[in-house]
Design a protein around this motif. Structure first.
Motif, PDB file in Angstrom:
ATOM      1  N   UNK A  30       0.352  -1.228  -0.289  1.00  0.00           N
ATOM      2  CA  UNK A  30      -0.282   0.117  -0.467  1.00  0.00           C
ATOM      3  C   UNK A  30       1.069   1.144  -0.061  1.00  0.00           C
ATOM      4  N   UNK A  31       2.024   1.296  -0.169  1.00  0.00           N
ATOM      5  CA  UNK A  31       2.697   2.870  -0.844  1.00  0.00           C
ATOM      6  C   UNK A  31       2.369   2.978  -2.050  1.00  0.00           C
ATOM      7  N   UNK A  32       1.881   4.355  -2.021  1.00  0.00           N
ATOM      8  CA  UNK A  32       1.697   5.616  -2.739  1.00  0.00           C
ATOM      9  C   UNK A  32       2.708   5.710  -3.794  1.00  0.00           C
ATOM     10  N   UNK A  33       2.576   5.422  -5.806  1.00  0.00           N
ATOM     11  CA  UNK A  33       3.976   6.136  -6.035  1.00  0.00           C
ATOM     12  C   UNK A  33       5.060   6.833  -6.237  1.00  0.00           C
ATOM     13  N   UNK A  34       6.263   6.423  -6.173  1.00  0.00           N
ATOM     14  CA  UNK A  34       7.342   7.415  -5.504  1.00  0.00           C
ATOM     15  C   UNK A  34       7.281   7.242  -4.465  1.00  0.00           C
ATOM     16  N   UNK A  35       6.755   6.413  -3.318  1.00  0.00           N
ATOM     17  CA  UNK A  35       6.812   6.462  -1.800  1.00  0.00           C
ATOM     18  C   UNK A  35       7.929   6.139  -1.413  1.00  0.00           C
ATOM     19  N   UNK A  36       8.355   4.882  -1.838  1.00  0.00           N
ATOM     20  CA  UNK A  36       9.453   4.424  -2.038  1.00  0.00           C
ATOM     21  C   UNK A  36      10.374   6.038  -1.661  1.00  0.00           C
TER      22      UNK A  36
END
Lengths: 66, 217
Positions: B64-70
């Motif tokens: 459940x990470x949003x795009x680009x969060x990592x």
């Protein structure tokens, strides 16, 4: 779940702060084939007992080995 | 590390000799103007590489990470690692290469942030609910009996701990709460929590040993 996780390492061990202080030297000694355990006693035991420090140790080894 | 002679006794000087590359890093980071700016940029690039490396290793454990969060977390970790390193530059004694010393800050910052992210919004069990989770089904009849005896002793040993020791031991070892996350929730430090865990383990070992039961090292 292994019951021995509850008990952790039996021998003397350093704490998280000292582990972090020594981790860079420990990993370089390991990767060079030197006796890291003799040079920095108690650190290996801590890695066995502390999952977070163990993960960071594994990451540093992997990063330097890559 | 160099050997020095003190009187008639040869002692080991704990200060290692800096390698050329590490000496250059320190020189440039302590310089003024463009040399320092260039060194800071090079160091930040190294830290970002290490942070992204760590983030990639942990990607599978994060949902459940949003795009680009990592990548945002890796960038933030690299920034924080740079601040830590500059604040502690005088602590670097050359026990390793400078870059190895620096990498560990980036790995730590990234790991801590991602552990916290993985547990964000999750309730942390702080009782001993996880206690019944030991599996005995794969053991044979005699093994199961020995295991039950050990578990009974462990359960009684845990009951003898202080409430704080019990809470920390159960959360970290039975419920798998990361130590950074628990430290954050309890308003303490990782080092202090590990000391509590160490003391709890020591008491538990002694309790079980007093029952004549063996615990692996």
């Amino acid at each position: 779940m292994n019951v021995n996780q509850l008990f952790g390492p039996g021998g003397p061990e350093v704490g998280c702060d000292e582990c972090f202080e020594q981790l860079d030297r420990f990993v370089e000694l390991e990767l060079s084939g030197a006796d890291a355990d003799a040079a920095l006693p108690g650190l290996r035991s801590h890695l066995q007992g502390c999952p977070a420090c163990r993960e960071e140790h594994e990451s540093l080894v992997a990063l330097l080995s890559g | 590390m160099t050997a020095v002679t003190v009187g008639s006794v040869t002692a080991v000087d704990p200060r290692p000799i800096l390698d050329d590359d590490s000496r250059a890093w320190l020189h440039d980071l302590r310089a003024d103007g463009q040399a320092r700016e260039a060194a800071l940029a090079r160091l930040h690039a190294l830290l970002l590489k290490a942070a992204r490396f760590e983030a990639a290793r942990r990607r599978a454990t994060l949902t459940q990470l949003r795009p680009g969060e990592l990548d945002d977390i890796a960038a933030e970790a690299a920034d924080d690692a740079l601040v830590s390193i500059l604040a502690r530059l005088d602590d670097f004694r050359g026990a390793s290469r400078f870059t190895t010393w620096a990498y560990k800050f980036a790995l730590l910052e990234t790991a801590v942030k991602l552990r916290k992210r993985a547990w964000q919004g999750r309730e942390i069990p702080l009782d001993d609910e996880g206690w019944t989770g030991f599996a005995t089904g794969t053991l044979g009849p005699s093994g199961a009996a020995e295991q039950r005896e050990l578990l009974t002793a462990v359960q009684e040993g845990i009951a003898e701990l202080t409430p704080h020791q019990r809470r920390v031991l159960v959360a970290l070892t039975l419920n798998g709460v990361p130590i950074d996350v628990l430290a954050d929730r309890l308003g303490t430090t990782r080092g202090a929590l590990y000391k509590t865990l160490h003391d709890a383990r020591k008491r538990l070992r002694a309790f079980v040993a007093a029952r004549g039961l063996e615990v692996d090292s």
